[in-house]
Design an enzyme around this catalytic site. Structure first.
Site, mmCIF file in Angstrom:
data_model
loop_
_atom_site.group_PDB
_atom_site.id
_atom_site.type_symbol
_atom_site.label_atom_id
_atom_site.label_comp_id
_atom_site.label_asym_id
_atom_site.label_seq_id
_atom_site.Cartn_x
_atom_site.Cartn_y
_atom_site.Cartn_z
ATOM 1 N N ASP A 1 9.054 18.097 0.272
ATOM 2 C CA ASP A 1 10.005 19.185 0.506
ATOM 3 C C ASP A 1 11.309 18.655 1.107
ATOM 4 O O ASP A 1 11.391 17.500 1.522
ATOM 5 C CB ASP A 1 9.391 20.207 1.466
ATOM 6 C CG ASP A 1 8.263 21.004 0.819
ATOM 7 O OD1 ASP A 1 8.331 21.245 -0.394
ATOM 8 O OD2 ASP A 1 7.315 21.367 1.547
ATOM 9 N N ASP B 1 7.231 22.687 -4.592
ATOM 10 C CA ASP B 1 7.381 23.959 -3.887
ATOM 11 C C ASP B 1 8.884 24.230 -3.865
ATOM 12 O O ASP B 1 9.643 23.545 -3.184
ATOM 13 C CB ASP B 1 6.790 23.852 -2.475
ATOM 14 C CG ASP B 1 6.110 25.149 -2.045
ATOM 15 O OD1 ASP B 1 6.532 26.229 -2.529
ATOM 16 O OD2 ASP B 1 5.184 25.089 -1.224
#
Ligand SMILES: *Cc1c(COP(=O)(O)O)cnc(C)c1O
Length: 374
Positions: free
Chosen positions: A270, A307
């Site tokens: 991320d 994500d």
């Protein structure tokens, strides 16, 4: 005190405790540890072989964490998707409940770096609010306990949460996400297994990033959970200098299966502030999947997901080579050896489109017939 609590209390948490052990200048990391806590359990300390190795990189603070000023604290926008404190409801039929901010070790690449390390567990009133929300939202059939690490809760609090969840009639699955088996295996006690067993179906997704994490002790802890009837999955984060290599990743996936853990997700790192030095290119992940798929047990191949920044949720990414072409006539496919195959589509008027009562589907409609080498 339970044995695992005593062992957890022996973890390295202060920069000065690292001074003569891991080649770290305590002064260099003091300000980082002030912002993002450190904890390294004895099990993980014992797994570190040398300064800068893949285990070291995951747990020892790096000055690069402070050089990431422009990045966001919460790129997945979890905080904006939280209807009641500690609950994230992003997907239609499942929700994530953060039951503590404590972890056995503080991963330097943590997505929830903004939250972790603060003391305390979900309070009774907070649990009641979360349960009330879930009870009202009959579309939620799957709740994931996360944090922090749910397995750091004392047995009676974990049981209180499981029991409350099981009072919700429409709730089907309970999942627990944990790095405890791989970093504090002593926490996996017969008593813990007895508690979890009472609330089945309970699934666990365990966090593992490197094959060296699967020590005999860790495998035994996973075995106890598996013997308690808990299906075990693994979540792995793709990390520069840790596992961004197909050979390392293949060994990890094989070790997981030996520990009775089925690889579930491989995450692209991320954009969380303080973690950007761990990021790899997307191609690195696709290449790893390419080197697993077909070359080894299908059971060893996780879903590679990103994500999405901005709260889009997990999006699967496959190497683009498998489906070369698709139209109404058929699909041109490439296998792991780069050989091409053709799969014809069912044609109009085919028996599969208009099945007669009692008719069996023909072999070619079953999905594994009908492949022709081009
Ligand atoms: C990952 C995640 C889930 C679960 O996703 P699955 O794809 O079902 O494993 C649920 N809620 C949130 C907020 C998540 O990040």
């Amino acid at each position: 005190m339970e044995e695992w609590r005593r062992i957890l209390a022996e973890s390295v948490v202060k920069p000065k405790d690292l001074a003569d052990r891991l080649g770290v200048d305590p002064k260099e990391i003091e300000s980082i540890v002030g912002e993002y806590p450190m904890r390294i359990t004895p099990t993980v300390m014992a797994t570190i072989k040398e300064v800068g190795d893949p285990i070291w990189r995951q747990v020892v603070p790096d000055p690069a964490e402070a050089e990431d000023a422009d990045a966001e604290d919460d790129p997945l926008e979890e905080d904006t998707m939280s209807p009641v404190p500690h609950l994230v409801h992003r997907y239609p039929d499942r929700a994530l409940l953060m039951v503590t901010n404590q972890c056995p070790i503080y991963c330097r690449f943590c997505t929830r770096k903004r939250l972790v390390g603060k003391p305390g567990f979900l309070k009774k009133g907070e649990l009641d609010r979360a349960i009330a929300y879930l009870r009202e939202h009959t579309e939620v059939r799957d709740v994931i306990l996360s944090g922090g690490d749910p397995l750091l809760l004392p047995d009676h609090l974990l049981e209180r949460i499981l029991k409350s969840l099981r009072s919700i009639p429409h709730l089907e699955l309970i999942r627990i996400g944990s790095r405890v088996p791989g970093s504090l295996p002593q926490r996996i006690t017969p008593n813990l297994c007895e508690i979890v067993k009472k609330y089945h179906p309970v699934y666990m997704n365990l966090h593992f990033n490197h094959p060296d994490e699967l020590t005999p002790e860790v495998k035994a802890a996973c075995g106890m959970l598996a013997d308690a009837g808990i299906p075990l999955g693994a979540q792995t984060v793709l990390l520069k200098g840790v596992n961004d290599d197909p050979e390392v990743m293949t060994r990890l996936m094989h070790q997981l299966l030996l520990a009775r853990v089925k690889p579930y997700y491989l995450y692209q790192a991320d954009l969380t502030k303080g973690t950007n030095h761990f990021r790899t290119t997307v191609e690195t992940g696709m290449n790893i999947i390419r080197e697993l798929q077909g070359h080894t047990s299908g059971m060893a191949v996780p879903h590679f997901v990103i994500d999405a920044p901005g709260g889009g949720g997990k999006i699967p990414v496959l190497p683009p080579d498998y489906l070369v072409h698709l139209d109404e006539d058929g699909a041109v496919l490439k296998n792991y050896e780069n050989k091409t195959f053709y799969y014809p589509q069912p044609q109009n008027g085919h028996s599969r489109e208009l099945p007669m009562v009692g008719a069996q589907p023909s072999l070619s409609a079953c999905g594994d017939g009908g492949f022709n080498d081009l």
